[in-house]
Design a protein around this motif. Structure first.
Motif, PDB file in Angstrom:
ATOM      1  N   LEU A  45       0.835  -1.347  -0.047  1.00 38.86           N
ATOM      2  CA  LEU A  45      -0.014   0.048  -0.177  1.00 38.86           C
ATOM      3  C   LEU A  45       0.937   1.312  -0.049  1.00 38.86           C
ATOM      4  CD1 LEU A  45      -2.567  -0.766   2.706  1.00 38.86           C
ATOM      5  CD2 LEU A  45      -2.971  -0.793   0.044  1.00 38.86           C
ATOM      6  N   PRO A  46       0.359   2.399  -0.490  1.00 37.60           N
ATOM      7  CA  PRO A  46       1.162   3.608  -0.471  1.00 37.60           C
ATOM      8  C   PRO A  46       1.196   4.230   1.039  1.00 37.60           C
ATOM      9  CG  PRO A  46      -0.995   3.964  -1.658  1.00 37.60           C
ATOM     10  CD  PRO A  46      -0.793   2.438  -1.329  1.00 37.60           C
ATOM     11  N   VAL A  47       2.265   5.006   1.177  1.00 38.22           N
ATOM     12  CA  VAL A  47       2.292   5.659   2.551  1.00 38.22           C
ATOM     13  C   VAL A  47       1.398   6.570   2.688  1.00 38.22           C
ATOM     14  CG1 VAL A  47       3.911   6.968   3.790  1.00 38.22           C
ATOM     15  CG2 VAL A  47       4.711   5.205   2.472  1.00 38.22           C
ATOM     16  N   SER A  79      20.590  -3.639  12.072  1.00 33.95           N
ATOM     17  CA  SER A  79      21.433  -3.289  13.418  1.00 33.95           C
ATOM     18  C   SER A  79      21.003  -2.521  14.537  1.00 33.95           C
ATOM     19  CB  SER A  79      22.877  -2.655  12.843  1.00 33.95           C
ATOM     20  OG  SER A  79      23.582  -3.563  11.917  1.00 33.95           O
ATOM     21  N   LEU A  80      19.725  -2.958  14.632  1.00 36.17           N
ATOM     22  CA  LEU A  80      18.664  -2.253  15.735  1.00 36.17           C
ATOM     23  C   LEU A  80      18.575  -3.301  16.704  1.00 36.17           C
ATOM     24  CD1 LEU A  80      16.051  -0.411  13.363  1.00 36.17           C
ATOM     25  CD2 LEU A  80      17.789   0.352  14.704  1.00 36.17           C
ATOM     26  N   PRO A  81      18.474  -2.918  18.019  1.00 40.28           N
ATOM     27  CA  PRO A  81      17.945  -3.723  19.032  1.00 40.28           C
ATOM     28  C   PRO A  81      16.504  -4.267  18.685  1.00 40.28           C
ATOM     29  CG  PRO A  81      18.608  -1.548  19.955  1.00 40.28           C
ATOM     30  CD  PRO A  81      18.851  -1.581  18.475  1.00 40.28           C
ATOM     31  N   VAL A  82      16.230  -5.577  19.433  1.00 38.54           N
ATOM     32  CA  VAL A  82      15.070  -5.928  18.765  1.00 38.54           C
ATOM     33  C   VAL A  82      13.938  -5.180  19.311  1.00 38.54           C
ATOM     34  CG1 VAL A  82      13.522  -8.202  18.982  1.00 38.54           C
ATOM     35  CG2 VAL A  82      15.911  -8.381  18.513  1.00 38.54           C
ATOM     36  N   GLY A  83      13.825  -4.627  20.708  1.00 37.13           N
ATOM     37  CA  GLY A  83      12.854  -3.808  21.124  1.00 37.13           C
ATOM     38  C   GLY A  83      12.550  -2.488  20.215  1.00 37.13           C
ATOM     39  N   VAL A  84      13.466  -1.984  19.694  1.00 40.47           N
ATOM     40  CA  VAL A  84      13.409  -0.677  18.883  1.00 40.47           C
ATOM     41  C   VAL A  84      12.854  -1.203  17.413  1.00 40.47           C
ATOM     42  CG1 VAL A  84      14.825   1.104  17.407  1.00 40.47           C
ATOM     43  CG2 VAL A  84      15.180   0.464  19.734  1.00 40.47           C
ATOM     44  N   ALA A  85      13.034  -2.371  16.810  1.00 38.62           N
ATOM     45  CA  ALA A  85      12.656  -3.010  15.748  1.00 38.62           C
ATOM     46  C   ALA A  85      11.100  -3.100  15.922  1.00 38.62           C
ATOM     47  CB  ALA A  85      13.327  -3.987  15.313  1.00 38.62           C
ATOM     48  N   ARG A  86      10.782  -3.643  17.250  1.00 42.29           N
ATOM     49  CA  ARG A  86       9.428  -3.995  17.384  1.00 42.29           C
ATOM     50  C   ARG A  86       8.386  -2.746  17.531  1.00 42.29           C
ATOM     51  NH1 ARG A  86       8.423  -7.569  21.988  1.00 42.29           N
ATOM     52  NH2 ARG A  86       6.316  -7.532  21.305  1.00 42.29           N
ATOM     53  N   VAL A  87       9.129  -1.632  18.032  1.00 40.20           N
ATOM     54  CA  VAL A  87       8.282  -0.326  18.107  1.00 40.20           C
ATOM     55  C   VAL A  87       8.240   0.106  16.717  1.00 40.20           C
ATOM     56  CG1 VAL A  87       8.600   1.935  18.933  1.00 40.20           C
ATOM     57  CG2 VAL A  87       9.092   0.077  20.387  1.00 40.20           C
ATOM     58  N   LEU A  88       9.266   0.039  16.059  1.00 33.78           N
ATOM     59  CA  LEU A  88       9.206   0.784  14.490  1.00 33.78           C
ATOM     60  C   LEU A  88       8.111  -0.106  13.554  1.00 33.78           C
ATOM     61  CD1 LEU A  88      12.825   1.941  14.198  1.00 33.78           C
ATOM     62  CD2 LEU A  88      10.864   3.295  14.552  1.00 33.78           C
ATOM     63  N   LEU A  89       8.076  -1.439  13.725  1.00 35.54           N
ATOM     64  CA  LEU A  89       7.365  -2.254  13.003  1.00 35.54           C
ATOM     65  C   LEU A  89       5.858  -2.044  13.536  1.00 35.54           C
ATOM     66  CD1 LEU A  89       9.565  -5.552  12.897  1.00 35.54           C
ATOM     67  CD2 LEU A  89       8.780  -4.073  11.090  1.00 35.54           C
ATOM     68  N   GLY A  90       5.542  -1.754  14.788  1.00 38.05           N
ATOM     69  CA  GLY A  90       4.274  -1.537  15.280  1.00 38.05           C
ATOM     70  C   GLY A  90       3.860  -0.351  14.405  1.00 38.05           C
ATOM     71  N   ASP A  91       4.687   0.698  14.165  1.00 36.51           N
ATOM     72  CA  ASP A  91       4.157   2.002  13.657  1.00 36.51           C
ATOM     73  C   ASP A  91       3.880   1.594  12.154  1.00 36.51           C
ATOM     74  OD1 ASP A  91       4.904   3.502  15.788  1.00 36.51           O
ATOM     75  OD2 ASP A  91       6.724   4.115  15.048  1.00 36.51           O
ATOM     76  N   LEU A  92       4.513   0.835  11.495  1.00 33.24           N
ATOM     77  CA  LEU A  92       4.443   0.579  10.019  1.00 33.24           C
ATOM     78  C   LEU A  92       3.213  -0.311  10.115  1.00 33.24           C
ATOM     79  CD1 LEU A  92       7.836  -0.496   8.760  1.00 33.24           C
ATOM     80  CD2 LEU A  92       6.600   1.498   8.459  1.00 33.24           C
ATOM     81  N   LEU A  93       2.812  -1.251  11.026  1.00 34.77           N
ATOM     82  CA  LEU A  93       1.434  -1.964  11.250  1.00 34.77           C
ATOM     83  C   LEU A  93       0.420  -0.839  11.088  1.00 34.77           C
ATOM     84  CD1 LEU A  93       2.360  -5.002  13.337  1.00 34.77           C
ATOM     85  CD2 LEU A  93       1.277  -5.015  10.885  1.00 34.77           C
ATOM     86  N   ASP A  94       0.463   0.013  12.042  1.00 36.63           N
ATOM     87  CA  ASP A  94      -0.439   0.997  12.310  1.00 36.63           C
ATOM     88  C   ASP A  94      -0.990   1.675  11.011  1.00 36.63           C
ATOM     89  OD1 ASP A  94      -0.620   0.081  14.975  1.00 36.63           O
ATOM     90  OD2 ASP A  94       0.511   1.850  15.849  1.00 36.63           O
ATOM     91  N   TYR A  95      -0.002   1.877  10.297  1.00 37.19           N
ATOM     92  CA  TYR A  95      -0.161   2.650   8.902  1.00 37.19           C
ATOM     93  C   TYR A  95      -0.555   1.666   7.698  1.00 37.19           C
ATOM     94  CZ  TYR A  95       2.197   6.618  10.951  1.00 37.19           C
ATOM     95  OH  TYR A  95       2.594   7.889  11.757  1.00 37.19           O
ATOM     96  N   LEU A  97       1.157  -0.420   6.346  1.00 37.63           N
ATOM     97  CA  LEU A  97       2.216  -0.709   5.197  1.00 37.63           C
ATOM     98  C   LEU A  97       2.995  -2.046   5.233  1.00 37.63           C
ATOM     99  CD1 LEU A  97       3.843   2.719   5.777  1.00 37.63           C
ATOM    100  CD2 LEU A  97       2.496   2.075   3.904  1.00 37.63           C
ATOM    101  N   VAL A  98       2.812  -2.635   6.395  1.00 40.81           N
ATOM    102  CA  VAL A  98       3.083  -4.144   6.612  1.00 40.81           C
ATOM    103  C   VAL A  98       2.175  -5.066   7.339  1.00 40.81           C
ATOM    104  CG1 VAL A  98       5.656  -3.624   6.774  1.00 40.81           C
ATOM    105  CG2 VAL A  98       4.375  -3.801   8.677  1.00 40.81           C
TER     106      VAL A  98
END
Length: 125
Positions: A45-47, A79-95, A97-98
Motif C-alpha cells: 500500500l502507498p504511504v 543493526s537495531l535492538p529487537v525492542g526498537v525494531a518492534r516499536v518501529l514495525l508496530g508503527d508500520l503496522l498501524d499505517y 504498510l506491513v
C-alpha cells in the motif's frame, strides 16, 4: 562525523543516536503480535499522507519489500535492538504498510523423528 537527515553516525563508533531516540522514547510496540519469530511482509500500500516515517522506517520497508522476514532477522539486518525494531514495525503496522503473521505453532512443525526419517530416506536414494 557525518550528519544525515535521519541519523547521526560517527564512522569509527557507529550510530551515536541512542536506541530510545530512534523509537522516539517508546519502549512498547503498539502491536503485541510482534513476537521475535513473527513474520513481517509488505502490504504494497502507498504511504498515507499522515504517516511520519523516519529513515529507519523506510529501511524496514525496503527490508521486507522483496520477501517475508521474521522480526529478529529485520532487527539484525538493520543493526537495531529487537525492542526498537518492534516499536518501529508496530508503527508500520498501524499505517497498514506491513502485515505480521505469528510464528507457526509448535504442533505444526515436524518432529525430530520425522526429520531423521526424511534424512535416512534421502540417503537411501
Amino acid at each position: 562525523m557525518t550528519h544525515g537527515p535521519d541519523e547521526w553516525v560517527d564512522e569509527e563508533a557507529g550510530p551515536v543516536v541512542r536506541p530510545y531516540a530512534v523509537a522516539r522514547g517508546r519502549t512498547k510496540s503498539s502491536a503485541p503480535e510482534l513476537d521475535l519469530l513473527a513474520t513481517v511482509s509488505s502490504t504494497g500500500l502507498p504511504v498515507p499522507a499522515k504517516a511520519e516515517l523516519s529513515g529507519q522506517h523506510r529501511r524496514m520497508m525496503d527490508c521486507v519489500m522483496a520477501q517475508t522476514r521474521p522480526v529478529v532477522e529485520i532487527a539484525a539486518e538493520l543493526s537495531l535492538p529487537v525492542g526498537v525494531a518492534r516499536v518501529l514495525l508496530g508503527d508500520l503496522l498501524d499505517y497498514g504498510l506491513v502485515s505480521a503473521r505469528p510464528p507457526l505453532a509448535k504442533a505444526t512443525t515436524p518432529t525430530e523423528s520425522l526429520l531423521r526419517e526424511v534424512i535416512n530416506g534421502l540417503r537411501a536414494l
